[in-house]
Design a protein around this motif. Structure first.
Motif, PDB file in Angstrom:
ATOM      1  N   PHE B 117     -22.194   8.615  -3.617  1.00 50.74           N
ATOM      2  CA  PHE B 117     -21.598   7.300  -3.398  1.00 50.74           C
ATOM      3  C   PHE B 117     -22.613   6.200  -3.718  1.00 50.74           C
ATOM      4  O   PHE B 117     -22.272   5.203  -4.359  1.00 50.74           O
ATOM      5  N   ALA B 118     -23.856   6.395  -3.296  1.00 52.37           N
ATOM      6  CA  ALA B 118     -24.901   5.408  -3.589  1.00 52.37           C
ATOM      7  C   ALA B 118     -25.094   5.268  -5.101  1.00 52.37           C
ATOM      8  O   ALA B 118     -25.237   4.160  -5.622  1.00 52.37           O
ATOM      9  N   VAL B 121     -22.176   3.334  -6.579  1.00 51.60           N
ATOM     10  CA  VAL B 121     -22.196   1.911  -6.259  1.00 51.60           C
ATOM     11  C   VAL B 121     -23.251   1.161  -7.075  1.00 51.60           C
ATOM     12  O   VAL B 121     -22.995   0.079  -7.592  1.00 51.60           O
ATOM     13  N   ASP B 130     -27.845  -3.361 -14.163  1.00 51.02           N
ATOM     14  CA  ASP B 130     -28.889  -4.230 -14.713  1.00 51.02           C
ATOM     15  C   ASP B 130     -29.094  -5.532 -13.938  1.00 51.02           C
ATOM     16  O   ASP B 130     -30.191  -6.083 -13.951  1.00 51.02           O
ATOM     17  N   PHE B 131     -28.023  -6.052 -13.299  1.00 51.73           N
ATOM     18  CA  PHE B 131     -28.145  -7.397 -12.725  1.00 51.73           C
ATOM     19  C   PHE B 131     -27.888  -7.458 -11.219  1.00 51.73           C
ATOM     20  O   PHE B 131     -28.163  -8.478 -10.593  1.00 51.73           O
ATOM     21  N   LEU B 132     -27.317  -6.406 -10.628  1.00 52.05           N
ATOM     22  CA  LEU B 132     -27.081  -6.419  -9.179  1.00 52.05           C
ATOM     23  C   LEU B 132     -27.982  -5.420  -8.449  1.00 52.05           C
ATOM     24  O   LEU B 132     -28.539  -5.741  -7.398  1.00 52.05           O
ATOM     25  N   PRO B 134     -31.015  -4.460  -9.137  1.00 53.97           N
ATOM     26  CA  PRO B 134     -32.404  -4.908  -8.941  1.00 53.97           C
ATOM     27  C   PRO B 134     -32.585  -5.857  -7.755  1.00 53.97           C
ATOM     28  O   PRO B 134     -33.674  -5.926  -7.201  1.00 53.97           O
ATOM     29  N   ILE B 135     -31.525  -6.575  -7.353  1.00 52.00           N
ATOM     30  CA  ILE B 135     -31.673  -7.471  -6.198  1.00 52.00           C
ATOM     31  C   ILE B 135     -31.180  -6.787  -4.924  1.00 52.00           C
ATOM     32  O   ILE B 135     -30.947  -7.450  -3.912  1.00 52.00           O
ATOM     33  N   ARG B 136     -31.042  -5.477  -4.955  1.00 50.20           N
ATOM     34  CA  ARG B 136     -30.661  -4.661  -3.788  1.00 50.20           C
ATOM     35  C   ARG B 136     -29.380  -5.200  -3.136  1.00 50.20           C
ATOM     36  O   ARG B 136     -29.320  -5.403  -1.935  1.00 50.20           O
ATOM     37  N   PHE B 137     -28.369  -5.401  -3.958  1.00 53.31           N
ATOM     38  CA  PHE B 137     -27.122  -6.006  -3.454  1.00 53.31           C
ATOM     39  C   PHE B 137     -26.383  -5.082  -2.481  1.00 53.31           C
ATOM     40  O   PHE B 137     -25.561  -5.547  -1.703  1.00 53.31           O
ATOM     41  N   GLY B 138     -26.670  -3.786  -2.552  1.00 56.74           N
ATOM     42  CA  GLY B 138     -26.170  -2.876  -1.518  1.00 56.74           C
ATOM     43  C   GLY B 138     -24.707  -2.505  -1.618  1.00 56.74           C
ATOM     44  O   GLY B 138     -24.151  -1.925  -0.694  1.00 56.74           O
ATOM     45  N   GLY B 139     -24.051  -2.818  -2.721  1.00 59.92           N
ATOM     46  CA  GLY B 139     -22.639  -2.469  -2.872  1.00 59.92           C
ATOM     47  C   GLY B 139     -21.763  -3.708  -2.883  1.00 59.92           C
ATOM     48  O   GLY B 139     -22.254  -4.831  -2.734  1.00 59.92           O
ATOM     49  N   ALA B 142     -21.241  -7.468  -0.389  1.00 60.98           N
ATOM     50  CA  ALA B 142     -21.830  -8.805  -0.527  1.00 60.98           C
ATOM     51  C   ALA B 142     -20.977  -9.684  -1.440  1.00 60.98           C
ATOM     52  O   ALA B 142     -20.791 -10.873  -1.179  1.00 60.98           O
ATOM     53  N   VAL B 196     -21.524  -6.745   8.585  1.00 63.50           N
ATOM     54  CA  VAL B 196     -22.039  -5.980   7.445  1.00 63.50           C
ATOM     55  C   VAL B 196     -22.693  -6.915   6.438  1.00 63.50           C
ATOM     56  O   VAL B 196     -23.776  -6.657   5.917  1.00 63.50           O
TER      57      VAL B 196
END
Lengths: 107, 378
Positions: B117-118, B121, B130-132, B134-139, B142, B196
């Motif tokens: 699942f990780a 995501v 490439d763009f989410l 790297p900023i650790r958006f977490g799924g 957000a 969350v």
């Protein structure tokens, strides 16, 4: 790796996008140039408390930022910022990261 | 050519923690067997297969056909997540009506382990990688936190308004033995839940479960057939440049209702894709269930007063989201209701249902939307 954040600008019609596309949705053009887009305004912020695969609590601040160049980007936040705040942005590993602007500056 | 109908549906009960040995294939096979039984068909009658699953890799549709022992003359694989069910239905109906197949088995399901699942995501598409990531958006939470904040600001909504929707769906889930969260929920519980990603709490995010759904489209001969009166789809309508508060359904609503010969006021139930509560209200507005900007009143007068049977399985928010099965779950629930097979949660006299699909976040919000109006034939 940290460097300037850029949007892609269609050489034919001037449409500006982020992330990059292959063909322009406006005119179908295939030729792009990169343009620095280091400033924008925060529209929303959130702090992610639960991240997939992180195994427990995290605290990652993110913002939705409208670049002065036009596109809205999802940015990591370095420090505090809230809706309406001006931010300076760089690309870290290719992705936008913003911090609250100290002085008003234009690209 | 004969009009295609839905001849049977099934869902394997969703599980947060599936039994040892449960695999994506075993879930899909379970849904297939149940759907065949529900339709009164033998496996040999199936000559078409459609499947959507994130966790079937490295296998594809033909591998599944092999493992299920199906000999086919029509085959498709769908990758549209929450919009996959209605997309597969559209193709299956077209194929049956064109004479390309006589009985098509439509499957969707997933068992996504934590690691899988990780990976799904953070590597959902190239833009996410490439763009989410790297900023650790977490799924996606957000991204829907931003969208929900925009929705609240635009329409003067408070967390309590989303709570009403979540609580109403939980009431339906209490009557669905296949749902994973069935205990009653109060507004107090909802507001006290851990956040969350502000403003979303755990009750605003569809829980990941293991499960599978199935549906069979045939050229007739069914006991209690359900017809697809209208179906519409829209992909990448705003190039990710809009605010996500208007989906492609807004463009398609008029033709959908015209084709169906009915309007929002004529449906006995609505199953609206619910990965997050705000998205339910966005789609209902796009489809004309209430006037533009009237979400708050709709919640108070229709949702809180239980005037519209909405997400009668409990929705994904209470029943669970079994990966790509989320796109088929709504169709299965609607058909169960229209066939009078919904048990304790049966909507009396249900004749016509609206079902929607939504999914595939490209960067900021979902890019795929579709909707179908289903009707009991007799």
């Amino acid at each position: 790796m940290r460097r300037g954040l850029c949007v892609s600008v269609c050489r034919t019609c001037g449409r500006k996008v982020f992330p990059p596309r292959v063909l322009c949705a406006g005119c179908g053009g295939a030729s792009w140039k990169r343009e620095r887009a280091g400033h924008g305004a925060v529209e929303e912020v959130t702090t992610v408390r639960h991240a997939v695969g992180a195994g427990g609590e995290v605290s990652v601040s993110l913002a939705s930022v409208r670049l002065d160049a036009g596109p809205v980007v999802v940015a990591g936040l370095d420090g505090q910022a809230g809706p309406g705040d001006r931010v300076e942005l760089v690309a870290v590993d290719g992705a936008p990261v913003g911090r609250r602007a100290k002085i008003e500056a234009k690209d | 050519m004969a009009d295609a109908v839905i001849a049977g549906v099934a869902e394997v009960p969703y599980r947060r923690h599936p039994a040892r040995g449960t695999t994506t294939e075993s879930l899909l096979a379970g849904a297939a067997r149940r759907a065949l039984r529900n339709a009164g068909l033998k496996p040999g009658a199936i000559d078409g297969l459609a499947v959507a699953s994130f966790s079937l890799v490295p296998d594809h549709a033909v591998d599944l056909a092999w493992k299920l022992g199906l000999r086919l003359r029509w085959l498709m694989e769908d990758t549209n997540g929450g919009a996959s069910g209605i997309n597969m239905l559209q193709h299956a109906v077209g194929a049956v009506e064109a004479g390309d197949a006589e009985a098509i088995l439509v499957l969707a399901g997933d068992r996504l382990t934590g690691e899988a699942f990780a990976d799904l995501v953070t590597g959902y598409n190239a833009a996410t990688r490439d763009f989410l990531a790297p900023i650790r958006f977490g799924g996606p939470n957000a991204l829907f936190a931003f969208l929900t904040q925009r929705h609240m600001a635009r329409h003067g909504l408070a967390r309590e308004d989303y709570g009403e929707l979540v609580i109403a769906q939980r009431e339906w889930a209490a009557r669905n033995p296949g749902a994973v969260y069935r205990e009653p929920l109060t507004l107090e519980d909802y507001l006290a839940a851990p956040i969350v990603a502000e403003p979303l709490s755990r009750y605003d995010c569809a829980p990941v479960v293991a499960g599978a759904d199935a549906l069979i489209v045939t050229s007739g001969g069914s006991r209690r057939p359900v017809a697809v009166r209208a179906l519409t789809a829209s992909y990448n309508h705003d190039q990710q440049e809009g605010d996500g508060l208007r989906t492609g359904l807004a463009l398609a609503a008029r033709s959908l209702w015209e084709e169906a010969g009915a309007g929002p006021e004529d449906v006995d139930l609505a199953i609206v894709y619910d990965d997050y509560p705000a998205i339910v209200l966005v789609q209902l507005e796009d489809l004309g269930f209430f006037a533009e900007g009237d979400a708050k009143r709709f919640v108070a007068q229709t949702v809180a007063q239980r005037r519209l049977p909405l997400n009668t399985s409990g929705g994904q928010l209470s029943a669970g989201q079994a990966g790509a099965a989320g796109g088929l779950h709504g169709l299965v629930e609607a058909v169960r209701q229209l066939r009078g097979e919904a048990g304790d949660r049966q909507v009396d006299g249900a004749r016509r249902a609206l079902v929607t699909g939504y999914g595939m976040v490209l960067y900021r919000h979902g890019a795929c939307t579709n909707a179908a109006v289903l009707e009991r034939v007799r």
